[in-house]
Design a protein around this motif. Structure first.
Motif, mmCIF file in Angstrom:
data_model
loop_
_atom_site.group_PDB
_atom_site.id
_atom_site.type_symbol
_atom_site.label_atom_id
_atom_site.label_comp_id
_atom_site.label_asym_id
_atom_site.label_seq_id
_atom_site.Cartn_x
_atom_site.Cartn_y
_atom_site.Cartn_z
ATOM 1 N N LYS A 139 0.882 4.198 -2.783
ATOM 2 C CA LYS A 139 0.632 5.596 -2.420
ATOM 3 C C LYS A 139 1.752 6.494 -2.948
ATOM 4 N N PRO B 91 0.816 -1.229 0.000
ATOM 5 C CA PRO B 91 0.000 0.000 0.000
ATOM 6 C C PRO B 91 0.845 1.271 0.000
ATOM 7 N N LYS B 92 2.001 1.239 0.683
ATOM 8 C CA LYS B 92 2.851 2.425 0.719
ATOM 9 C C LYS B 92 3.522 2.656 -0.631
ATOM 10 N N ASN C 225 1.595 6.996 -6.728
ATOM 11 C CA ASN C 225 0.507 7.886 -7.140
ATOM 12 C C ASN C 225 0.808 9.344 -6.809
#
Length: 205
Positions: free
Chosen positions: A72, A68-69, A75
């Motif tokens: 993130k 997830p990091k 993006n």
């Protein structure tokens, strides 16, 4: 071929500023390198000596990146106005057991670069210029002399290059991830910035 050994007496007489890597030089995992604390205390007790620890290890205060990091970060970096800042690009650092290595920030940085299609705007860690500039800013300009500054490290591609790039004498410590084979490969490849000037063991001081 092993670099020439440098003694405690020579170090104290020829240098005023002492720069140390941490992992593999002062400790391995949570285990202190024999003689390291005594050597640091000797330097700290001398008001004429300046001591710095310049570690690239970001795992002591930040969690390692997970999916997830990574997503993130990639993006955020799709926006060209967002700067891509990296603490270091080391691939590994010494683990708690001799011979064991652990992933450092480099693999996570590479993953973000692959996903985002961007290169870092600034890399702060060794051997890059920003770390050297910061270190020099912390010493009285009237007292700082690159020729009387010594860098202790175990990695050729960060510690030794950092020292050479800043005009410091370099001392390779055989207590971390680097090896004599790495030094020989650097010699054969003509990578002079990776070849240490000296070696030593704090336990022999």
């Amino acid at each position: 071929m092993l670099p020439p050994n440098i003694s405690k007496k020579e170090l104290l007489s020829h240098f005023d500023t002492f720069v140390f890597d941490a992992d593999g030089v002062l400790w391995t995992g949570d285990i202190p390198v024999p003689g390291a604390s005594e050597w640091i205390n000797t330097l700290l007790d001398d008001p004429e000596k300046s001591v710095f620890i310049t570690t690239n290890n970001s795992t002591k205060t930040l969690e390692q990146y997970i999916y997830p990091k990574l997503m993130k970060a990639a993006n955020f970096l799709a926006d060209p106005s967002v700067e891509f800042l990296v603490s270091n690009e080391d691939a590994i650092f010494p683990g708690p057991i001799p011979g064991m290595v652990l992933p450092e920030t480099g693999p996570w940085s590479a993953a973000i670069q692959n996903v985002s299609g961007r290169k870092p705007d600034i890399v702060f860690g060794k051997p890059h210029k920003e770390m050297g500039d910061f270190l020099k800013s912390r010493v009285d300009p009237g007292k700082f002399d690159s020729r009387r500054t010594v860098m202790f490290g175990d990695r050729l591609d960060t510690d030794m290059m950092f020292g050479k790039n800043n005009g410091f004498t370099t001392v390779w410590m055989p207590t971390g991830v680097g090896s004599l084979l790495d030094i020989e490969k650097a010699r054969q490849a003509g990578e002079t910035s990776k070849i240490p000037d000296f070696t030593c063991r704090f336990s022999e001081f």
